[in-house]
Design a protein around this motif. Structure first.
Motif, PDB file in Angstrom:
ATOM      1  N   ASN A   1       0.884  -1.086  -0.066  1.00  0.00           N
ATOM      2  CA  ASN A   1      -0.066  -0.088  -0.037  1.00  0.00           C
ATOM      3  C   ASN A   1       0.770   1.294  -0.165  1.00  0.00           C
ATOM      4  N   SER A   2       0.361   2.241  -0.572  1.00  0.00           N
ATOM      5  CA  SER A   2       1.142   3.424  -0.718  1.00  0.00           C
ATOM      6  C   SER A   2       1.250   4.091   0.866  1.00  0.00           C
ATOM      7  N   PHE A   3       2.639   4.407   1.270  1.00  0.00           N
ATOM      8  CA  PHE A   3       2.715   4.695   2.703  1.00  0.00           C
ATOM      9  C   PHE A   3       2.829   6.457   2.671  1.00  0.00           C
ATOM     10  N   SER A   4       2.531   7.148   1.429  1.00  0.00           N
ATOM     11  CA  SER A   4       2.707   8.358   1.219  1.00  0.00           C
ATOM     12  C   SER A   4       1.373   9.051   1.980  1.00  0.00           C
ATOM     13  N   GLY A   5       0.337   8.493   1.974  1.00  0.00           N
ATOM     14  CA  GLY A   5      -0.767   8.972   2.932  1.00  0.00           C
ATOM     15  C   GLY A   5      -1.103   8.442   4.158  1.00  0.00           C
ATOM     16  N   ALA A   6      -0.139   7.567   4.453  1.00  0.00           N
ATOM     17  CA  ALA A   6      -0.206   6.812   5.885  1.00  0.00           C
ATOM     18  C   ALA A   6      -0.442   7.778   7.165  1.00  0.00           C
ATOM     19  N   VAL A   7       0.197   8.658   7.222  1.00  0.00           N
ATOM     20  CA  VAL A   7       0.285   9.732   8.303  1.00  0.00           C
ATOM     21  C   VAL A   7      -1.240  10.179   8.482  1.00  0.00           C
ATOM     22  N   GLU A   8      -1.939  10.397   7.631  1.00  0.00           N
ATOM     23  CA  GLU A   8      -3.306  11.105   7.506  1.00  0.00           C
ATOM     24  C   GLU A   8      -4.365   9.956   8.319  1.00  0.00           C
ATOM     25  N   ASN A   9      -3.750   8.620   7.964  1.00  0.00           N
ATOM     26  CA  ASN A   9      -4.645   7.672   8.687  1.00  0.00           C
ATOM     27  C   ASN A   9      -4.173   7.027  10.151  1.00  0.00           C
ATOM     28  N   LEU A  10      -3.262   8.017  10.556  1.00  0.00           N
ATOM     29  CA  LEU A  10      -2.721   7.487  12.107  1.00  0.00           C
ATOM     30  C   LEU A  10      -3.112   8.431  12.822  1.00  0.00           C
ATOM     31  N   SER A  11      -3.316   8.090  14.224  1.00  0.00           N
ATOM     32  CA  SER A  11      -3.573   8.875  15.051  1.00  0.00           C
ATOM     33  C   SER A  11      -2.445   9.543  15.738  1.00  0.00           C
ATOM     34  N   PRO A  12      -2.201  10.632  16.136  1.00  0.00           N
ATOM     35  CA  PRO A  12      -0.765  11.242  16.947  1.00  0.00           C
ATOM     36  C   PRO A  12      -1.192  10.483  18.325  1.00  0.00           C
ATOM     37  N   PRO A  13       0.208  10.536  19.139  1.00  0.00           N
ATOM     38  CA  PRO A  13      -0.130  10.053  20.438  1.00  0.00           C
ATOM     39  C   PRO A  13      -0.400  11.161  21.552  1.00  0.00           C
ATOM     40  N   PRO A  14      -0.961  10.573  22.633  1.00  0.00           N
ATOM     41  CA  PRO A  14      -1.591  11.586  23.340  1.00  0.00           C
ATOM     42  C   PRO A  14      -0.373  12.732  23.800  1.00  0.00           C
ATOM     43  N   GLY A  15      -0.732  13.905  24.222  1.00  0.00           N
ATOM     44  CA  GLY A  15       0.333  15.001  24.692  1.00  0.00           C
ATOM     45  C   GLY A  15      -0.583  15.875  25.608  1.00  0.00           C
ATOM     46  N   ALA A  16      -0.270  16.422  26.611  1.00  0.00           N
ATOM     47  CA  ALA A  16      -0.813  17.243  27.683  1.00  0.00           C
ATOM     48  C   ALA A  16      -0.308  18.818  27.333  1.00  0.00           C
ATOM     49  N   ASN A  17       0.863  18.949  27.062  1.00  0.00           N
ATOM     50  CA  ASN A  17       1.341  20.492  27.186  1.00  0.00           C
ATOM     51  C   ASN A  17       2.010  20.932  25.705  1.00  0.00           C
ATOM     52  N   ILE A  18       2.060  22.353  25.530  1.00  0.00           N
ATOM     53  CA  ILE A  18       2.604  22.456  24.087  1.00  0.00           C
ATOM     54  C   ILE A  18       4.048  22.466  24.262  1.00  0.00           C
ATOM     55  N   CYS A  19       4.547  22.262  22.997  1.00  0.00           N
ATOM     56  CA  CYS A  19       5.815  22.617  22.742  1.00  0.00           C
ATOM     57  C   CYS A  19       6.344  22.928  21.274  1.00  0.00           C
ATOM     58  N   ASP A  20       7.170  23.418  20.896  1.00  0.00           N
ATOM     59  CA  ASP A  20       7.597  24.012  19.499  1.00  0.00           C
ATOM     60  C   ASP A  20       8.786  23.101  18.979  1.00  0.00           C
ATOM     61  N   ILE A  21       8.584  22.431  17.682  1.00  0.00           N
ATOM     62  CA  ILE A  21       9.735  21.629  17.033  1.00  0.00           C
ATOM     63  C   ILE A  21       9.973  22.398  15.704  1.00  0.00           C
ATOM     64  N   TYR A  22      11.274  22.693  15.536  1.00  0.00           N
ATOM     65  CA  TYR A  22      11.646  23.370  14.291  1.00  0.00           C
ATOM     66  C   TYR A  22      12.701  22.431  13.555  1.00  0.00           C
ATOM     67  N   LEU A  23      12.503  22.497  12.106  1.00  0.00           N
ATOM     68  CA  LEU A  23      13.372  21.631  11.329  1.00  0.00           C
ATOM     69  C   LEU A  23      14.319  22.880  10.757  1.00  0.00           C
ATOM     70  N   LEU A  24      15.426  22.217  10.753  1.00  0.00           N
ATOM     71  CA  LEU A  24      16.704  23.056  10.496  1.00  0.00           C
ATOM     72  C   LEU A  24      17.816  22.581   9.855  1.00  0.00           C
ATOM     73  N   ASN A  25      18.540  23.771   9.030  1.00  0.00           N
ATOM     74  CA  ASN A  25      19.817  23.155   8.432  1.00  0.00           C
ATOM     75  C   ASN A  25      21.055  23.576   9.614  1.00  0.00           C
ATOM     76  N   GLU A  26      22.133  23.090   9.335  1.00  0.00           N
ATOM     77  CA  GLU A  26      23.288  23.303   9.939  1.00  0.00           C
ATOM     78  C   GLU A  26      23.296  24.803  10.537  1.00  0.00           C
TER      79      GLU A  26
END
Length: 331
Positions: free
Chosen positions: A220-245
């Motif tokens: 099956n195509s995994f390109s759309g797999a994320v849309e079908n998955l439920s994220p894990p539980p979380g209680a408080n907010i954070c920030d995550i940034y994708l960065l180059n060096e």
């Protein structure tokens, strides 16, 4: 059989009939090779059949429509035949002669179609591709397979901004991501909570690598797999940034930086992020606690999808395409 009478009783009326198709020949048939004669006829044309056979075994004579060989309009068995019949339709017909003798049977045939001064239907031919397959042979084939690789699974504690400023500690952390060769996409899943035990329990349930493997293994195509998955539980907010060096160093020094927006998340409690545009080299996830008062625990897992060349053995049949001429009645 209807319309079936002895051929010789009709000799007196032959002068009024125009014989359009004739066959006067001698040939042999064998147990493995039949004799076939293709001919055309208008509706109610007279089909005349006269023959003699030499040799042992039964001789079977059959006339049928070309497209319906299993339905005979005439069939008889014997060493001699002398018959006539009327064609039921304007169509393409064939005469088939078979023998059950293990040796060849010699046959003398007189055959004609009388069309009563009308033109017999014209037989034309068209070329049709006929595909057969050779005996399957074992063949080594290079194929591209996808594989999931778990790059990192860890948890981090980030101080609040006030503790970072007044008491030391860190409110932001860099997580390096060294992508393997032939990476086609990669994912990270994260969860944030002030409770350390909650994050430890959540990390145990991540399992994103095995989940994505199921999509790949079932083709099956995994390109759309994320849309079908439920994220894990979380209680408080954070920030995550994708960065180059370059921007990772600016992030660490709390200077102005420019993250990749498509792979970054702000004010999220948890999530699953698919990254497809940056798949070569080393990148960094910048984890940031935006809270001024409370510290936070962050659990993270990073998985990549890589292409691998494999040699598999298959049973393959080579197609053999030949052109054959198929008869039909021309308009």
């Amino acid at each position: 059989m209807k319309y079936l009478v002895c051929f010789f009783t009709l000799l007196f009326c032959i002068t009024t009939i125009n014989a359009q198709q004739k066959q006067d020949t001698t040939f042999t048939v064998s147990k493995t090779e039949d004799y076939k004669l293709l001919f055309s006829a208008n509706k109610n044309d007279h089909i005349h059949l006269s023959l003699k056979a030499k040799g042992k075994g039964d001789i079977v004579y059959t006339i049928s429509k070309y497209k319906d060989v299993n339905t005979a309009i005439f069939k008889t068995l014997g060493k001699k035949a002398n018959y006539w019949l009327e064609a039921p339709d304007t169509d393409l017909y064939q005469l088939i002669i078979k023998t059950s003798n293990s040796k060849d049977s010699k046959i003398s045939l007189n055959f004609k179609v009388d069309s009563f001064n009308k033109q017999a239907p014209i037989i034309a031919y068209k070329e049709v591709a006929d595909t057969t397959y050779a005996t399957p042979i074992k063949t080594d084939t290079e194929v591209t397979k996808l594989k999931t690789i778990s790059l990192q699974q860890d948890n981090f504690y980030l101080n609040s901004r006030s503790n970072d400023l007044l008491k030391g500690g860190k409110s932001r952390v860099l997580v390096p991501i060294a992508l393997p060769k032939n990476t086609v996409s990669w994912y990270y899943v994260f969860s944030a909570s002030r409770e350390e035990q909650d994050i430890k329990n959540t990390i145990k349930s991540f399992g994103l690598a095995s989940t994505l493997s199921n999509y790949i293994d079932t083709e099956n195509s995994f390109s759309g797999a994320v849309e079908n998955l439920s994220p894990p539980p979380g209680a408080n907010i954070c920030d995550i940034y994708l960065l180059n060096e370059e921007n990772a160093l600016l992030f660490k020094q709390k200077e102005d930086y420019a993250p990749y927006l498509f792979g970054s998340r702000e004010n999220y409690k948890s999530g699953i992020v698919n990254v497809t545009d940056t798949t070569k080299g080393t990148f960094y996830l910048g984890l940031n606690n935006p809270d001024n008062i409370y510290g936070i625990h962050i659990g993270i897992e990073v998985i990549c999808i890589v292409e691998q060349q494999q040699t598999i053995q298959q049973m393959l049949s080579k197609p053999i395409i030949t052109l054959k001429k198929v008869p039909y009645l021309a308009d």
